[in-house]
Design a protein around this motif. Sequence first.
Motif, PDB file in Angstrom:
ATOM      1  N   ARG A 138      39.467  39.229  38.665  1.00 48.23           N
ATOM      2  CA  ARG A 138      39.145  40.564  38.147  1.00 48.23           C
ATOM      3  C   ARG A 138      39.791  40.701  36.777  1.00 48.23           C
ATOM      4  O   ARG A 138      40.993  40.428  36.622  1.00 48.23           O
ATOM      5  CB  ARG A 138      39.660  41.636  39.099  1.00 48.23           C
ATOM      6  N   GLU A 139      39.009  41.103  35.762  1.00 46.02           N
ATOM      7  CA  GLU A 139      39.552  41.199  34.414  1.00 46.02           C
ATOM      8  C   GLU A 139      38.689  42.141  33.572  1.00 46.02           C
ATOM      9  O   GLU A 139      37.514  42.386  33.896  1.00 46.02           O
ATOM     10  CB  GLU A 139      39.607  39.821  33.757  1.00 46.02           C
ATOM     11  N   PRO A 140      39.257  42.681  32.479  1.00 44.23           N
ATOM     12  CA  PRO A 140      38.473  43.558  31.602  1.00 44.23           C
ATOM     13  C   PRO A 140      37.497  42.739  30.748  1.00 44.23           C
ATOM     14  O   PRO A 140      37.790  41.608  30.359  1.00 44.23           O
ATOM     15  CB  PRO A 140      39.543  44.234  30.734  1.00 44.23           C
ATOM     16  N   MET A 141      36.332  43.316  30.474  1.00 46.82           N
ATOM     17  CA  MET A 141      35.348  42.702  29.594  1.00 46.82           C
ATOM     18  C   MET A 141      34.601  43.814  28.859  1.00 46.82           C
ATOM     19  O   MET A 141      34.037  44.711  29.496  1.00 46.82           O
ATOM     20  CB  MET A 141      34.370  41.832  30.395  1.00 46.82           C
ATOM     21  N   ASN A 142      34.652  43.759  27.538  1.00 46.04           N
ATOM     22  CA  ASN A 142      33.983  44.768  26.700  1.00 46.04           C
ATOM     23  C   ASN A 142      34.385  46.194  27.070  1.00 46.04           C
ATOM     24  O   ASN A 142      33.549  47.111  27.111  1.00 46.04           O
ATOM     25  CB  ASN A 142      32.456  44.615  26.786  1.00 46.04           C
ATOM     26  N   ARG A 144      35.409  47.320  29.962  1.00 47.47           N
ATOM     27  CA  ARG A 144      35.088  47.739  31.330  1.00 47.47           C
ATOM     28  C   ARG A 144      35.824  46.845  32.320  1.00 47.47           C
ATOM     29  O   ARG A 144      36.107  45.676  32.029  1.00 47.47           O
ATOM     30  CB  ARG A 144      33.577  47.694  31.569  1.00 47.47           C
ATOM     31  N   ASP A 145      36.114  47.390  33.492  1.00 48.26           N
ATOM     32  CA  ASP A 145      36.759  46.630  34.559  1.00 48.26           C
ATOM     33  C   ASP A 145      35.681  45.800  35.265  1.00 48.26           C
ATOM     34  O   ASP A 145      34.670  46.354  35.730  1.00 48.26           O
ATOM     35  CB  ASP A 145      37.427  47.589  35.545  1.00 48.26           C
ATOM     36  N   THR A 146      35.872  44.489  35.324  1.00 51.39           N
ATOM     37  CA  THR A 146      34.813  43.628  35.854  1.00 51.39           C
ATOM     38  C   THR A 146      35.350  42.578  36.819  1.00 51.39           C
ATOM     39  O   THR A 146      36.529  42.230  36.798  1.00 51.39           O
ATOM     40  CB  THR A 146      34.079  42.885  34.715  1.00 51.39           C
ATOM     41  N   TRP A 147      34.423  42.106  37.673  1.00 54.05           N
ATOM     42  CA  TRP A 147      34.653  40.902  38.453  1.00 54.05           C
ATOM     43  C   TRP A 147      34.024  39.735  37.698  1.00 54.05           C
ATOM     44  O   TRP A 147      32.859  39.808  37.312  1.00 54.05           O
ATOM     45  CB  TRP A 147      33.998  41.007  39.829  1.00 54.05           C
ATOM     46  N   LEU A 148      34.795  38.674  37.498  1.00 54.35           N
ATOM     47  CA  LEU A 148      34.253  37.449  36.925  1.00 54.35           C
ATOM     48  C   LEU A 148      33.715  36.593  38.072  1.00 54.35           C
ATOM     49  O   LEU A 148      34.454  36.198  38.969  1.00 54.35           O
ATOM     50  CB  LEU A 148      35.322  36.681  36.151  1.00 54.35           C
ATOM     51  N   ALA A 165      29.226  35.370  35.238  1.00 54.28           N
ATOM     52  CA  ALA A 165      28.765  36.746  35.063  1.00 54.28           C
ATOM     53  C   ALA A 165      29.937  37.690  35.259  1.00 54.28           C
ATOM     54  O   ALA A 165      30.663  37.576  36.251  1.00 54.28           O
ATOM     55  CB  ALA A 165      27.645  37.070  36.048  1.00 54.28           C
ATOM     56  N   TRP A 166      30.123  38.591  34.317  1.00 52.36           N
ATOM     57  CA  TRP A 166      31.142  39.627  34.437  1.00 52.36           C
ATOM     58  C   TRP A 166      30.443  40.889  34.934  1.00 52.36           C
ATOM     59  O   TRP A 166      29.608  41.466  34.225  1.00 52.36           O
ATOM     60  CB  TRP A 166      31.827  39.873  33.099  1.00 52.36           C
ATOM     61  N   ILE A 167      30.767  41.311  36.151  1.00 49.60           N
ATOM     62  CA  ILE A 167      30.080  42.411  36.813  1.00 49.60           C
ATOM     63  C   ILE A 167      30.966  43.647  36.845  1.00 49.60           C
ATOM     64  O   ILE A 167      32.116  43.593  37.299  1.00 49.60           O
ATOM     65  CB  ILE A 167      29.686  42.032  38.257  1.00 49.60           C
ATOM     66  N   ASP A 168      30.450  44.775  36.351  1.00 48.68           N
ATOM     67  CA  ASP A 168      31.192  46.029  36.363  1.00 48.68           C
ATOM     68  C   ASP A 168      31.547  46.405  37.800  1.00 48.68           C
ATOM     69  O   ASP A 168      30.676  46.458  38.671  1.00 48.68           O
ATOM     70  CB  ASP A 168      30.344  47.126  35.714  1.00 48.68           C
ATOM     71  N   VAL A 175      27.911  43.000  32.751  1.00 47.44           N
ATOM     72  CA  VAL A 175      28.421  43.388  31.439  1.00 47.44           C
ATOM     73  C   VAL A 175      28.203  42.247  30.438  1.00 47.44           C
ATOM     74  O   VAL A 175      27.818  42.482  29.291  1.00 47.44           O
ATOM     75  CB  VAL A 175      29.915  43.756  31.526  1.00 47.44           C
ATOM     76  N   PHE A 176      28.431  41.025  30.894  1.00 46.51           N
ATOM     77  CA  PHE A 176      28.236  39.855  30.051  1.00 46.51           C
ATOM     78  C   PHE A 176      27.908  38.668  30.950  1.00 46.51           C
ATOM     79  O   PHE A 176      28.510  38.502  32.012  1.00 46.51           O
ATOM     80  CB  PHE A 176      29.504  39.564  29.237  1.00 46.51           C
TER      81      PHE A 176
END
Length: 260
Positions: A138-142, A144-148, A165-168, A175-176
């Motif tokens: 779990r980490e921030p991306m752009n 937002r809090d995301t699951w990698l 995939a980074w999922i909000d 997200v990315f």
Amino acid sequence: MAHVAANQQMAEVERSRYTYVQHADAASHKGHKVICRETTDTRVTPTTTGSGRQLLTLDGSLWLNGRYTRYTHPLTADLKPGESREITLKNDEDVDVNLVEHMRDNLTNTQAKDGFHAGLFPLTAKAQTGYQYAIVKREPMNGRDTWLIHFKPKDNSEFDWEGDAWIDTAAYQPVFVRTHLSRGVPFLVKTMLGTNVPGLGFAVTYAPQPDGVWFPVTFGTEFKIHVLFFFSREIAIDVQNRDFQKTHSDARILDSATTE
């Protein structure tokens, strides 16, 4: 991932209510020299079954006879009655133009409402059946809090996409996403045909619109292509979706008194 797939399907329906401009920059390089570059703006109008596209502007530049030649219309498109070419190409002079225009069209000129080729990112319910997914962290991306989440084909012998995939964590929306080929081009193919595409992969960034609808906003790829042992190019494509406008219609119900 089932939640992500369901949200992707709902978002696709909502995207049909938007029009937007797709800004694309596509280029072919030979070493450090740009041989051909085209920058385009295209109006995309999604519908319930696909999308319509209208080319608004094109700014092209081709290295030709020792200098760059500018042009403002696609050089590989079929001419309409009464039209003429800005540039007349001969021999192998059209190779780079074909690469740039066809790669851009193949990756963006699809029936997808997103403006990008949907098959590059396996997040839909149908695509997920052939993949396995694993939460990495779990980490921030752009912002937002995301699951990698890492994904790859279930069948290791398949030539398909592998990536991350980074999922909000709140919206369950991507997200990315970035992908690369799960396997390289087989040695036999490279040996027999002299063809290779090292570094082939794609990246896409998603962001929500003011009404909460998530849209892909950037898309990019950069890779090398080697064909028949003597032709080598680096292809770079950068695409941005912008100037979003939500369409709407007004309707009134008239009673019999108002229609008489």
